[in-house]
Design an enzyme around this catalytic site. Structure first.
Site, PDB file in Angstrom:
ATOM      1  N   SER A 110       0.852  -1.249   0.076  1.00 33.70           N
ATOM      2  CA  SER A 110      -0.144  -0.034  -0.170  1.00 33.70           C
ATOM      3  C   SER A 110       0.899   1.205  -0.073  1.00 33.70           C
ATOM      4  O   SER A 110       2.095   1.185   0.600  1.00 33.70           O
ATOM      5  CB  SER A 110      -1.009   0.058   1.336  1.00 33.70           C
ATOM      6  N   LYS A 143       2.047  -4.098   6.786  1.00 33.93           N
ATOM      7  CA  LYS A 143       2.431  -4.176   5.348  1.00 33.93           C
ATOM      8  C   LYS A 143       3.863  -4.039   4.937  1.00 33.93           C
ATOM      9  O   LYS A 143       4.451  -4.844   3.986  1.00 33.93           O
ATOM     10  CB  LYS A 143       1.631  -2.980   4.691  1.00 33.93           C
TER      11      LYS A 143
END
Ligand code: GDP
Length: 323
Positions: A110, A143
């Site tokens: 992301s 992430k």
């Protein structure tokens, strides 16, 4: 370089979510077999179950789209869930992919995992060069560890694991819960409900000054297939449009499409988050891929989808759950 063929068995994790459902739609245009598994059958956070499932179903490639995701408010309320769920998911999926010799795995990161203050547009090498944006640090750390883990598997075991860093997404099957969603689905819903109720005003969080980039999820799904076939590099690669606009401009665009007569009021008691976030997409452009769905067209299409499903009452309006 490889081509998706009838011999491929591609597991899409999170196939009911915004991205996973778009990847499945895109894969249906190929002759690969598509593997999916419902949450009731498999908890993607469970290492042993995922290893067993992969051993039984033998995917040749995996596109890992599952994730616990949410907007600025949800991140601040549930940092433990955002951190634990996302870490457990990539540990399960990557270790199973290694154990069962999956040929290739695409991990979806992301753009919010880049440092808060990094130069704009954001280049891939800015990852881990400065502090994170505090409003989504738990999600970002999870992430980042997923992206790094792809590199560790590559170094230690020679696995062909790659990672993509998408910008903010929008499209069908998004989360339209006003508290937990990202800005775009929230605006679509707010303007729509204001129109239905004949309200004279719509409230938009923050100052309206932060700048964001938005990409239609079908563009990212297309990029995922492109990268699966054309990218074999351990370094993460940005996927976006490279075009940003202010939240005030975005609100105006949604107002124009949904309910032009309404007045917009900014609620400055709500957080702005990071002030600008736009990706440098020159590396994926050099490889030969670029987006095709312009924001206005994508918004119209998403609004039409939303309005039809809002009426039918079958969209996510109330809760945030792992997708
Ligand atoms: P971010 O890109 O990680 O900061 O996540 P968001 O999509 O949640 O927020 C982007 C920007 O839109 C922030 O400046 C928010 O304050 C602003 N914003 C304006 N209205 C809304 C809204 O109704 N919901 C959300 N989530 N953000 C909003």
């Amino acid at each position: 370089m490889s081509h998706i063929s009838a011999a491929d068995r591609i597991w899409v994790t999170g196939h009911r979510g915004l991205l996973g459902s778009a990847v499945v739609r895109r894969l249906k245009q190929t002759n690969a077999s598509i593997l999916t598994c419902d949450r009731q059958t498999l908890d993607v956070r469970d290492v042993a179950s995922v290893a067993r499932w992969v051993g039984e179903h033998r995917p040749t490639q995996i596109i890992h789209c599952a994730g616990t995701v949410g907007g600025i408010w949800a991140n601040s309320q549930r940092p433990v869930d955002f951190f634990n769920d996302n870490c457990l998911m990539h540990i399960s999926v990557l270790s199973a992919a290694h154990r069962h010799q999956v040929q290739k795995l695409l991990y979806v990161g992301s753009s919010c995992i880049y440092p808060r203050e990094c130069p704009q547009p954001i280049r891939e090498e800015y990852l881990l060069t400065d502090s994170l944006e505090p409003t989504n640090a738990a999600y970002a750390l999870a992430k980042i560890s997923g992206v790094m883990s792809c590199q560790f598997y590559r170094e230690q075991h020679g696995c062909n694991f790659i990672s993509a860093m998408p910008t903010n997404l929008y499209g069908p099957n998004d989360n339209f819960d006003l508290k937990t969603s990202h800005v775009l689905p929230a605006l679509i819903r707010r303007f729509h409900e204001a129109k239905l109720q004949g309200d004279s005003e719509v409230v938009v969080w923050g100052s309206g000054r932060p700048r964001r980039e938005f990409m239609h999820v079908d563009d990212l799904a297309d990029a995922c297939l492109f990268l699966l076939q054309n990218y074999d590099d351990g370094r993460p690669i940005n996927v976006g449009t490279g075009i940003d606009l202010t939240i005030a401009e975005l609100a105006d665009l949604v107002r124009y499409i949904v309910y032009p007569e309404v007045h917009v009021r900014f609620d400055s008691t709500k957080p702005d988050g990071t002030l600008r976030k736009v990706l440098d997409v020159s590396r994926i452009h050099e490889l030969g891929w670029s987006h095709t769905i312009e924001l206005q067209r994508g918004l119209r299409q998403t609004y039409d989808w939303f309005a039809a499903h809002y009426q039918a009452g079958d969209i996510r309006l109330g809760t945030v759950t792992p997708s």
